[in-house]
Scaffold this active site. Sequence first.
Site, PDB file in Angstrom:
ATOM      1  N   LYS A 159      29.785  60.417  61.036  1.00 33.38           N
ATOM      2  CA  LYS A 159      30.497  61.504  60.359  1.00 33.38           C
ATOM      3  C   LYS A 159      29.522  62.296  59.482  1.00 33.38           C
ATOM      4  O   LYS A 159      29.470  63.509  59.537  1.00 33.38           O
ATOM      5  CB  LYS A 159      31.636  60.909  59.529  1.00 33.38           C
ATOM      6  CG  LYS A 159      32.350  61.907  58.673  1.00 33.38           C
ATOM      7  CD  LYS A 159      33.511  61.289  57.909  1.00 33.38           C
ATOM      8  CE  LYS A 159      33.998  62.259  56.846  1.00 33.38           C
ATOM      9  NZ  LYS A 159      35.121  61.757  56.079  1.00 33.38           N
ATOM     10  N   GLU A 170      21.418  53.322  58.668  1.00 31.90           N
ATOM     11  CA  GLU A 170      21.359  52.522  59.899  1.00 31.90           C
ATOM     12  C   GLU A 170      21.363  53.432  61.124  1.00 31.90           C
ATOM     13  O   GLU A 170      20.566  53.266  62.050  1.00 31.90           O
ATOM     14  CB  GLU A 170      22.573  51.580  59.991  1.00 31.90           C
ATOM     15  CG  GLU A 170      22.550  50.400  59.056  1.00 31.90           C
ATOM     16  CD  GLU A 170      23.182  50.704  57.700  1.00 31.90           C
ATOM     17  OE1 GLU A 170      23.284  51.900  57.331  1.00 31.90           O
ATOM     18  OE2 GLU A 170      23.558  49.750  57.013  1.00 31.90           O
ATOM     19  N   GLY A 184      36.255  57.863  58.037  1.00 25.69           N
ATOM     20  CA  GLY A 184      35.513  57.105  59.047  1.00 25.69           C
ATOM     21  C   GLY A 184      36.366  56.083  59.775  1.00 25.69           C
ATOM     22  O   GLY A 184      36.331  55.969  61.007  1.00 25.69           O
ATOM     23  N   ARG A 185      37.185  55.349  59.023  1.00 32.90           N
ATOM     24  CA  ARG A 185      37.981  54.284  59.657  1.00 32.90           C
ATOM     25  C   ARG A 185      39.185  54.823  60.422  1.00 32.90           C
ATOM     26  O   ARG A 185      39.945  54.054  61.009  1.00 32.90           O
ATOM     27  CB  ARG A 185      38.394  53.246  58.615  1.00 32.90           C
ATOM     28  CG  ARG A 185      39.067  53.805  57.372  1.00 32.90           C
ATOM     29  CD  ARG A 185      39.056  52.773  56.245  1.00 32.90           C
ATOM     30  NE  ARG A 185      39.556  53.268  54.982  1.00 32.90           N
ATOM     31  CZ  ARG A 185      38.825  53.925  54.080  1.00 32.90           C
ATOM     32  NH1 ARG A 185      37.574  54.214  54.331  1.00 32.90           N
ATOM     33  NH2 ARG A 185      39.358  54.303  52.922  1.00 32.90           N
ATOM     34  N   GLU A 226      38.851  48.264  53.696  1.00 30.70           N
ATOM     35  CA  GLU A 226      38.156  49.411  53.107  1.00 30.70           C
ATOM     36  C   GLU A 226      39.187  50.371  52.491  1.00 30.70           C
ATOM     37  O   GLU A 226      38.892  51.083  51.543  1.00 30.70           O
ATOM     38  CB  GLU A 226      37.293  50.143  54.156  1.00 30.70           C
ATOM     39  CG  GLU A 226      36.243  51.030  53.515  1.00 30.70           C
ATOM     40  CD  GLU A 226      35.180  51.546  54.485  1.00 30.70           C
ATOM     41  OE1 GLU A 226      35.509  52.380  55.331  1.00 30.70           O
ATOM     42  OE2 GLU A 226      34.013  51.130  54.362  1.00 30.70           O
ATOM     43  N   HIS A 234      42.495  26.788  68.457  1.00 30.77           N
ATOM     44  CA  HIS A 234      41.594  25.646  68.591  1.00 30.77           C
ATOM     45  C   HIS A 234      40.463  25.691  67.578  1.00 30.77           C
ATOM     46  O   HIS A 234      39.502  24.923  67.696  1.00 30.77           O
ATOM     47  CB  HIS A 234      41.030  25.591  70.016  1.00 30.77           C
ATOM     48  CG  HIS A 234      42.109  25.408  71.035  1.00 30.77           C
ATOM     49  ND1 HIS A 234      42.532  24.163  71.457  1.00 30.77           N
ATOM     50  CD2 HIS A 234      42.888  26.306  71.681  1.00 30.77           C
ATOM     51  CE1 HIS A 234      43.504  24.314  72.342  1.00 30.77           C
ATOM     52  NE2 HIS A 234      43.749  25.610  72.497  1.00 30.77           N
ATOM     53  N   LYS A 268      24.121  50.195  49.038  1.00 33.21           N
ATOM     54  CA  LYS A 268      23.278  51.136  49.812  1.00 33.21           C
ATOM     55  C   LYS A 268      22.151  51.656  48.930  1.00 33.21           C
ATOM     56  O   LYS A 268      20.996  51.737  49.344  1.00 33.21           O
ATOM     57  CB  LYS A 268      24.101  52.357  50.253  1.00 33.21           C
ATOM     58  CG  LYS A 268      25.043  52.146  51.385  1.00 33.21           C
ATOM     59  CD  LYS A 268      25.603  53.522  51.786  1.00 33.21           C
ATOM     60  CE  LYS A 268      26.875  53.420  52.570  1.00 33.21           C
ATOM     61  NZ  LYS A 268      27.532  54.691  52.817  1.00 33.21           N
TER      62      LYS A 268
HETATM   63  O1  LIG Z   1      30.073  57.815  60.261  1.00 33.52           O
HETATM   64  P1  LIG Z   1      29.118  57.618  59.142  1.00 33.52           P
HETATM   65  O2  LIG Z   1      29.054  58.785  58.216  1.00 33.52           O
HETATM   66  O3  LIG Z   1      27.755  57.244  59.648  1.00 33.52           O
HETATM   67  O4  LIG Z   1      29.659  56.416  58.280  1.00 33.52           O
HETATM   68  C1  LIG Z   1      29.781  55.138  58.806  1.00 33.52           C
HETATM   69  C2  LIG Z   1      30.481  54.208  57.836  1.00 33.52           C
HETATM   70  O5  LIG Z   1      29.698  54.169  56.663  1.00 33.52           O
HETATM   71  C3  LIG Z   1      30.174  53.291  55.678  1.00 33.52           C
HETATM   72  O6  LIG Z   1      29.294  53.261  54.604  1.00 33.52           O
HETATM   73  C4  LIG Z   1      31.524  53.710  55.232  1.00 33.52           C
HETATM   74  O7  LIG Z   1      31.978  52.744  54.318  1.00 33.52           O
HETATM   75  C5  LIG Z   1      32.463  53.762  56.430  1.00 33.52           C
HETATM   76  O8  LIG Z   1      33.707  54.236  56.027  1.00 33.52           O
HETATM   77  C6  LIG Z   1      31.888  54.648  57.503  1.00 33.52           C
HETATM   78  O9  LIG Z   1      32.728  54.567  58.641  1.00 33.52           O
END
Ligand SMILES: O=P(O)(O)OC[C@H]1O[C@@H](O)[C@H](O)[C@@H](O)[C@@H]1O
Length: 553
Positions: free
Chosen positions: A216, A222, A277-278, A363, A394, A517
Site C-alpha cells: 500500500k 521488508e 492493509g488488512r 491489528e 490432535h 520498525k
Molecule cells: O502494504 P504495506 O504498506 O507494505 O504494509 C504492509 C503491512 O505493514 C504493517 O506494518 C502494517 O501493520 C499492516 O497493516 C500492513 O498491511
Amino acid sequence: MAPANTLPAWSELQAHRDDVAKNFVLKEAFASDADRFGRFSRTFKAAGVSADILFDFSKNFLTNETLDLLVKLAEQAGVERKRDAMFRGDKINFTENRAVYHTALRNVGGWDMKVDGQDVMSGPNGVNSVLEHMKEFSEKVRSGEWTGFSGKKLTNIVNVGIGGSDLGPVMVTEALKHYGAPDMTLHFVSNIDGTHMAEALKASDPETTLFLIASKTFTTAETTTNANTAKSWFLEKTGGKGDVAKHFVALSTNEAEVTKFGIDSANMFGFESWVGGRYSVWSAIGLSVALYVGYDNFYKFLSGAHAMDKHFRETPLKENIPVLGGLLGVWYSDFFQAQTHLVAPFDQYLHRFAAYLQQLSMESNGKAITSDGSTAKYTTGAILFGEPCTNAQHSFFQLVHQGTKLIPADFILAAKSHNPIHDNLHQKMLASNYFAQAEALMVGKTDDQLRAEGTPEDLIPHKRFLGNRPTTSILVGDVIGPAELGALIVYYEHLTFVEGAIWDINSFDQWGVELGKVLAKKILKELDEPGNGEGHDASTGGLIGAFKQFAKI
Ligand SMILES: O=P(O)(O)OC[C@H]1O[C@@H](O)[C@H](O)[C@@H](O)[C@@H]1O
C-alpha cells in the site's frame, strides 16, 4: 462516544451475568427448550450469489434476555450509527483522518459511494476502472497474450508483500486452489529473512516469472528490500536482456515510489488510502487471486463479500449475523474474562484462514485507548488463533476440552467437499468430527458416565470433561466457492467492526506496529558501525554485542 462500561446496558449485562449466565448450563438449556437451535441460528441467504450459510449460535451462553441486553448494548454504543457512517464514507478512522471504505472495492450492487463528495466508483482511478485493468491484465497473462521478454507465457507468480499485502492473497489463493490455473505456480515472499526470497527465486525461471510488488505504502522495509533483491536477480539472470516492464507490476497507492523503483505507472494497479492493509485483498492487492483463479471467480469473490455487506448494512441488529458474532465476542471477553477466540475451519483449503483473521482481529482491536483518549477500563480484542481441523484436535484441543481457560470457538464446515474422494468417506469423517467436537465441548462427560464405563476411581478426575464450552458452528450449504469465501471473510470483518464499535476504540489504525520498525532501522545502522550495543539497556546491548561477535560482523 461513551466508554462501553458507562452504558446502562453494560451494568445490566453484569447483573444478568451474575444472576443467570454464570450458572448457565448449555446442555440443560437445550433439554428445556426444544426451539433453542431455531431461535439462536441464523441463515445467510444471498440469492444467485452464494450457497446458504447457516450460523448456529445456539451453543453459546445465550438466553432470550442475554440477546436482548446485548442488542441493547449495541444500540446504546451506536453500532448502527457507526456502521452507517462507515458506509457513508465518513472519516471514522479518526487518528489518521481517513474514511474506511473497503466496502466500495466490492460494491458490485451499484451503491452510491463517495468520499469527500467524490464518487469513488467511477473516473480514471475509480474502483471500476482498476477492476477493469485487473481483468484485462489477468486475462492477458492467463491466455499467454502477455508474455515475458523472451516471448514465453508467464506461469510463475511471485507476490512480494507483507501483512495485509500478503496474508489476504495467500489465504484466498490457498482457499480457492480448486479454481486455480493448473499451469500456474504461486510464491508469496513476505519475510525479510533472505531465505524466503532465496527459496522462491531458486524455484523460479526469470523468463516465465511475473513479480507483483504489493505494498500500500511502497515504503515497507521488508517489501522494498525484497523487491530490489528480486529486481537485481532478474537483471543478473537475464544478462541485462530482461525487460522489467514485462515482469514487474506494482499494487500500491504510492505512484511516486513505484516509478522511483522502476515500474512504469502503466503497470501499476492503484487503490486509495481509505483501504486499510488488512482489508485490501479486495483491491489491486488481490491481483494474484485474479491471476490464479481468473477474473470471473475474483468477481464472484467480490459479489459474495458485497452480499454480506448488504446483510450487515440492512438487517436489524437482532437478526444481523456479524452483529451477533461481534456481540458474543464482547460478551465472552468482558463478562466471562475469556482471553481468546479460536477459529477452526474443518477445511484444509482454509489452512491460512486463522492466520489471516489474526491480523484482521488483533491489528484492528488490539487497542487500549477509547475515542476520547482515555484508557479503556475493560478488556478489548481477544487473542485469535486457530488451525484447521481435524489437525488441531490432535495438537492443542486438549486445552480446549480440559484446560482451565474458557475458549469460545468457531467451527466452519462446507456441506460439500471439492474432493469427495473414496466415495466421500473423507468428507463424512470430517463432518462427523465437526459435529462431535462441538457436542463434546458442550456436553462433556460426567463422573457417573465414567463409572458406568468401569473407569477406575483414581482416573475419574483425569478423564472428566466439564463441558459447557461454547461454540459457534458455521455450515456452508455447498462447497466453499469464491462467493462463499467472500461472505465468510466479511462476516469476520464486520464482527470485528462491531466489537470495536462497542469498545469505543479505533479499529482502523495500527500505531502499535511503529515503534519496533523505528528501533530496527536504528539498530540496522549500528550493526555496520563500530561498537557493541552501547547506549541500549544491558540485555539488548549484550545481545547486539554477542551477535556481532558470533556473526563476525
Ligand atoms: O502494504 P504495506 O504498506 O507494505 O504494509 C504492509 C503491512 O505493514 C504493517 O506494518 C502494517 O501493520 C499492516 O497493516 C500492513 O498491511
